[in-house]
Design an enzyme around this catalytic site. Structure first.
Site, PDB file in Angstrom:
ATOM      1  N   ASP A  32       8.589   8.298 -11.994  1.00 43.69           N
ATOM      2  CA  ASP A  32       9.074   7.748 -10.717  1.00 43.69           C
ATOM      3  C   ASP A  32      10.050   6.607 -10.993  1.00 43.69           C
ATOM      4  O   ASP A  32       9.865   5.485 -10.520  1.00 43.69           O
ATOM      5  CB  ASP A  32       7.894   7.263  -9.873  1.00 43.69           C
ATOM      6  CG  ASP A  32       8.291   6.956  -8.428  1.00 43.69           C
ATOM      7  OD1 ASP A  32       9.361   7.433  -7.993  1.00 43.69           O
ATOM      8  OD2 ASP A  32       7.540   6.243  -7.744  1.00 43.69           O
ATOM      9  N   LYS A  55      -4.485  -3.035  -9.050  1.00 41.22           N
ATOM     10  CA  LYS A  55      -4.009  -1.779  -8.469  1.00 41.22           C
ATOM     11  C   LYS A  55      -5.201  -0.848  -8.321  1.00 41.22           C
ATOM     12  O   LYS A  55      -5.806  -0.441  -9.315  1.00 41.22           O
ATOM     13  CB  LYS A  55      -2.946  -1.134  -9.361  1.00 41.22           C
ATOM     14  CG  LYS A  55      -2.430   0.192  -8.818  1.00 41.22           C
ATOM     15  CD  LYS A  55      -1.372   0.803  -9.728  1.00 41.22           C
ATOM     16  CE  LYS A  55      -0.876   2.122  -9.165  1.00 41.22           C
ATOM     17  NZ  LYS A  55       0.147   2.749 -10.040  1.00 41.22           N
ATOM     18  N   GLN A  91       0.849  -1.183   0.000  1.00 43.35           N
ATOM     19  CA  GLN A  91       0.000   0.000   0.000  1.00 43.35           C
ATOM     20  C   GLN A  91       0.883   1.230   0.000  1.00 43.35           C
ATOM     21  O   GLN A  91       1.817   1.343   0.798  1.00 43.35           O
ATOM     22  CB  GLN A  91      -0.929   0.024   1.215  1.00 43.35           C
ATOM     23  CG  GLN A  91      -1.829   1.251   1.267  1.00 43.35           C
ATOM     24  CD  GLN A  91      -2.898   1.160   2.343  1.00 43.35           C
ATOM     25  OE1 GLN A  91      -3.130   0.104   2.915  1.00 43.35           O
ATOM     26  NE2 GLN A  91      -3.563   2.274   2.605  1.00 43.35           N
ATOM     27  N   GLY A  92       0.608   2.138  -0.926  1.00 41.63           N
ATOM     28  CA  GLY A  92       1.366   3.376  -1.012  1.00 41.63           C
ATOM     29  C   GLY A  92       0.456   4.570  -0.853  1.00 41.63           C
ATOM     30  O   GLY A  92      -0.719   4.439  -0.478  1.00 41.63           O
ATOM     31  N   ALA A  93       1.006   5.746  -1.154  1.00 43.78           N
ATOM     32  CA  ALA A  93       0.239   6.978  -0.991  1.00 43.78           C
ATOM     33  C   ALA A  93      -0.932   7.046  -1.962  1.00 43.78           C
ATOM     34  O   ALA A  93      -1.986   7.598  -1.646  1.00 43.78           O
ATOM     35  CB  ALA A  93       1.159   8.178  -1.194  1.00 43.78           C
ATOM     36  N   GLU A  94      -0.744   6.468  -3.155  1.00 51.01           N
ATOM     37  CA  GLU A  94      -1.768   6.590  -4.193  1.00 51.01           C
ATOM     38  C   GLU A  94      -2.760   5.434  -4.219  1.00 51.01           C
ATOM     39  O   GLU A  94      -3.864   5.583  -4.737  1.00 51.01           O
ATOM     40  CB  GLU A  94      -1.100   6.710  -5.570  1.00 51.01           C
ATOM     41  CG  GLU A  94      -0.357   8.014  -5.786  1.00 51.01           C
ATOM     42  CD  GLU A  94      -1.280   9.221  -5.834  1.00 51.01           C
ATOM     43  OE1 GLU A  94      -2.381   9.104  -6.394  1.00 51.01           O
ATOM     44  OE2 GLU A  94      -0.899  10.276  -5.297  1.00 51.01           O
TER      45      GLU A  94
END
Length: 235
Positions: A127, A27, A8-11
């Site tokens: 990124d 995703k 899990q990331g920021a987006e």
């Protein structure tokens, strides 16, 4: 549909799942509570569509990326190919501190070519880090979910470098944006892998071979790095 959260990331959140009988990656772009709801929905949907289009575009150009299976605008989710077995390039370098020079040159060549093809398609990754690159062995395994395929095994099997997470990608044809894309990778390598002194140089060598009008991008890259040094010197 069985979903297993793997990161899990920021987006968003990344799950493994089965989609149309295939082991896949889901995703999902998660809602942002600090944004007005209708605005948040529009932003997430727009970025979802942008990422999916860029995935298809660079795949057609020959960039190794996960295959896109389905775009779900209701849940703001992408269903993609599950690259397995694989290891992130970052974890590979961490677990294998002494990588033969021939293998480093092979990886650098693949990375430089992949970025060049991406930029030829007028797509900026946004990124570029070794966390967003996967090594997949180019061998046929009886069980592709083999759990005991260790980091050391990637040293002795030919591997392909895949680019993942185009969530921040966007379209651009300007040498400036392409140079910044490369500079992000250079900073990421020097920060995470300071022992790889010439790795980025080898990446640029391959990039120059495969990128159309590479000289204008590399000239801009020098300017971008110079601006960074001035900021460090003068604050």
């Amino acid at each position: 549909m069985d979903l297993t959260l793997i990161s899990q990331g920021a987006e968003g959140k990344i799950y493994t799942c089965t989609f149309l009988g295939k082991k896949s990656i889901k995703k999902e772009r998660i809602p942002r509570s600090y944004r007005q709801k209708s605005l948040d929905t529009k932003l997430r949907e727009r970025r979802l569509i942008q990422e999916s289009r860029n995935l298809v575009k660079v795949h057609k150009e020959g960039v190794p990326v996960p295959g896109l299976y389905f775009v779900d605008t209701i849940t703001c989710s992408l269903y993609m190919e599950f690259i397995t077995p694989s290891i992130s390039l970052k974890n590979f370098f961490i677990q294998n501190p002494l990588v033969p020079q021939s293998l480093l040159c092979d990886f650098a060549g693949q990375i430089g070519k992949g970025i060049a093809l991406m930029h030829n398609a007028q797509c900026i990754h946004g990124d570029l880090t070794t966390s967003n690159m996967l090594l997949k062995p180019q061998i046929t395994l009886a069980n592709e979910n083999l759990k005991d395929f260790s980091a050391a095994d990637y040293l002795i099997n030919p591997c392909m470098v895949y680019f993942i997470d185009l969530g921040l990608s966007y379209g651009s044809s300007t040498p400036e944006d392409m140079a910044v894309d490369l500079h992000v990778l250079e900073k990421a390598i020097s920060s995470a892998h300071p022992q790889l002194e010439n790795f980025f140089v080898e990446i640029l060598y391959s990039y120059k071979i495969h990128k159309r009008k590479a000289d204008s991008v590399l000239t801009k890259l020098d300017q971008v790095k110079m601006r960074g040094r001035k900021r460090l010197a003068f604050g």
